[in-house]
Design a protein around this motif. Sequence first.
Motif, short mmCIF file in Angstrom:
data_model
loop_
_atom_site.label_atom_id
_atom_site.label_comp_id
_atom_site.label_asym_id
_atom_site.label_seq_id
_atom_site.Cartn_x
_atom_site.Cartn_y
_atom_site.Cartn_z
N UNK A 132 0.86 -1.18 0.00
CA UNK A 132 0.00 0.00 0.00
C UNK A 132 0.89 1.23 0.00
N UNK A 133 0.28 2.41 -0.13
CA UNK A 133 1.04 3.64 -0.17
C UNK A 133 1.86 3.82 1.11
N UNK A 134 3.13 4.20 0.93
CA UNK A 134 4.02 4.42 2.07
C UNK A 134 4.87 3.24 2.44
N UNK A 170 2.19 5.45 -4.84
CA UNK A 170 0.77 5.33 -5.17
C UNK A 170 0.48 3.93 -5.69
N UNK A 171 -0.75 3.50 -5.46
CA UNK A 171 -1.26 2.22 -5.98
C UNK A 171 -2.59 2.55 -6.67
N UNK A 172 -2.58 2.81 -7.99
CA UNK A 172 -3.78 3.31 -8.66
C UNK A 172 -4.83 2.26 -8.97
N UNK A 173 -4.62 0.99 -8.61
CA UNK A 173 -5.58 -0.07 -8.92
C UNK A 173 -5.99 -0.77 -7.62
N UNK A 174 -7.06 -1.55 -7.72
CA UNK A 174 -7.54 -2.30 -6.56
C UNK A 174 -7.64 -3.78 -6.91
N UNK A 204 -9.05 -7.20 -7.88
CA UNK A 204 -10.16 -7.52 -8.75
C UNK A 204 -10.20 -6.72 -10.03
N UNK A 205 -9.32 -5.72 -10.15
CA UNK A 205 -9.31 -4.91 -11.36
C UNK A 205 -8.75 -5.71 -12.54
N UNK A 206 -9.21 -5.36 -13.72
CA UNK A 206 -8.68 -5.94 -14.95
C UNK A 206 -7.60 -5.00 -15.48
N UNK A 207 -6.39 -5.52 -15.65
CA UNK A 207 -5.27 -4.70 -16.09
C UNK A 207 -4.79 -5.21 -17.44
N UNK A 208 -4.22 -4.28 -18.20
CA UNK A 208 -3.66 -4.61 -19.51
C UNK A 208 -2.15 -4.72 -19.40
N UNK A 209 -1.50 -5.40 -20.34
CA UNK A 209 -0.03 -5.44 -20.32
C UNK A 209 0.57 -4.03 -20.38
N UNK A 210 1.50 -3.74 -19.49
CA UNK A 210 2.14 -2.43 -19.45
C UNK A 210 1.43 -1.42 -18.57
N UNK A 211 0.30 -1.77 -17.99
CA UNK A 211 -0.43 -0.83 -17.14
C UNK A 211 0.23 -0.74 -15.76
N UNK A 212 0.43 0.49 -15.21
CA UNK A 212 1.06 0.63 -13.89
C UNK A 212 0.17 0.07 -12.78
N UNK A 213 0.78 -0.70 -11.92
CA UNK A 213 0.09 -1.24 -10.75
C UNK A 213 0.49 -0.45 -9.49
N UNK A 214 1.72 0.05 -9.45
CA UNK A 214 2.20 0.86 -8.34
C UNK A 214 3.31 1.77 -8.86
N UNK A 215 3.55 2.88 -8.15
CA UNK A 215 4.63 3.80 -8.49
C UNK A 215 5.61 3.82 -7.33
N UNK A 216 6.89 3.55 -7.63
CA UNK A 216 7.93 3.46 -6.60
C UNK A 216 8.84 4.68 -6.71
N UNK A 217 9.07 5.34 -5.59
CA UNK A 217 10.02 6.45 -5.52
C UNK A 217 11.28 5.99 -4.81
N UNK A 218 12.43 6.19 -5.45
CA UNK A 218 13.69 5.75 -4.86
C UNK A 218 14.86 6.53 -5.42
N UNK A 219 16.06 6.01 -5.15
CA UNK A 219 17.27 6.69 -5.62
C UNK A 219 17.64 7.91 -4.82
N UNK A 220 17.05 8.05 -3.61
CA UNK A 220 17.33 9.24 -2.81
C UNK A 220 16.27 10.30 -3.02
#
Length: 335
Positions: free
Chosen positions: A63-65, A167-171, A173-189
């Motif tokens: 989840x977020x965080x 962020x996690x823009x999906x829940x 049970x959602x139907x996702x397509x190939x290449x669709x973002x499931x989560x966004x990761x922030x890193x590298x400092x």
Amino acid sequence: MLRDIILTLPLLCLTGPANAADLYTVAPVQLTEWKAVFGKVEASDMVPARSRLGGTLTEILVSEGARVDEGALLATVTDAKLDLRLTAIDATLTSLQAQLENAQSELTRGESLVERGVATAQRLDALRTQVDVVKGQIAATRAERSVIEQQAVEGAVLAPIAGTVLSVPVTRGSVVMPGEPVAVIGGGGFFLRLAVPERHAAFLKEGAEIMIGNDGTDVSGQLAKVYPQIENGRVIADVKVSDLSEDFVDARVLVRLPVGETQGLVVPVEAVATRMGLDFVSVVGADGTAVDRVVVPGEHHALDGVDLVEILTGLSAGEQVLAQAKPTSGAATHE
């Protein structure tokens, strides 16, 4: 009116001579002008964790965080059609395996007939070819099965980098397509991103020291990069700060950055005394006698580790003041 009030203020004379070690000579110094702006906490890398397989999102593990390592499992995508395709391929393999056993039996019988001179060598070659064809079909079908198995494995959504889930823009049970973002990761400092009015662009130098906080003494950072493209009349710059809080991305932080230099008169902070709402410094005359004089102080500046205050009016260059304010007594005078 303010000047008349100041001229009529009593200044208390210090009768004792001042010690030379306690004197501070007022001289013009180069002062840095600071501009207060707000910076946003941003991640150096913001990478989406994408689904490699189209299907139904059956499991979300973050989840977020949340803090994740590179390669950590974030979610699982399932395509029910893959199981059906695997079942069909297994049936094909069973059929081909039966054909191979039959072809090998025919080949063995043909070799026996050739030895007895009943069958021809041409017939034996045809039987061998039939065995090789069936073996090739089995190998191709097994390779196709491996492709489907790999597709099923790609239903696992992995973290592309180590960092924080923004962020996690999906829940589930959602139907996702190939290449669709499931989560966004922030890193590298993490760093501070500033948007500075373009009139200050000429004063922004990479490597310059930046102050973070209300009074400029809380935390110091370094101007790491100034971007050449101006957006909406503002220059974008990045500031590197050690031990920057990573709890909230896009959090606004007050930043003071150098935008110019000017000359001014400064005295140690300890030399200024406040009484009855007015600020005084003790000015030492040529005869060594010190008198209190009303001054108007400005901003504080740190020069060579010494806390100094700028004097806007009330002092002139070359005058000497007591570096440490002292209680005064005696007759009232005025300079």
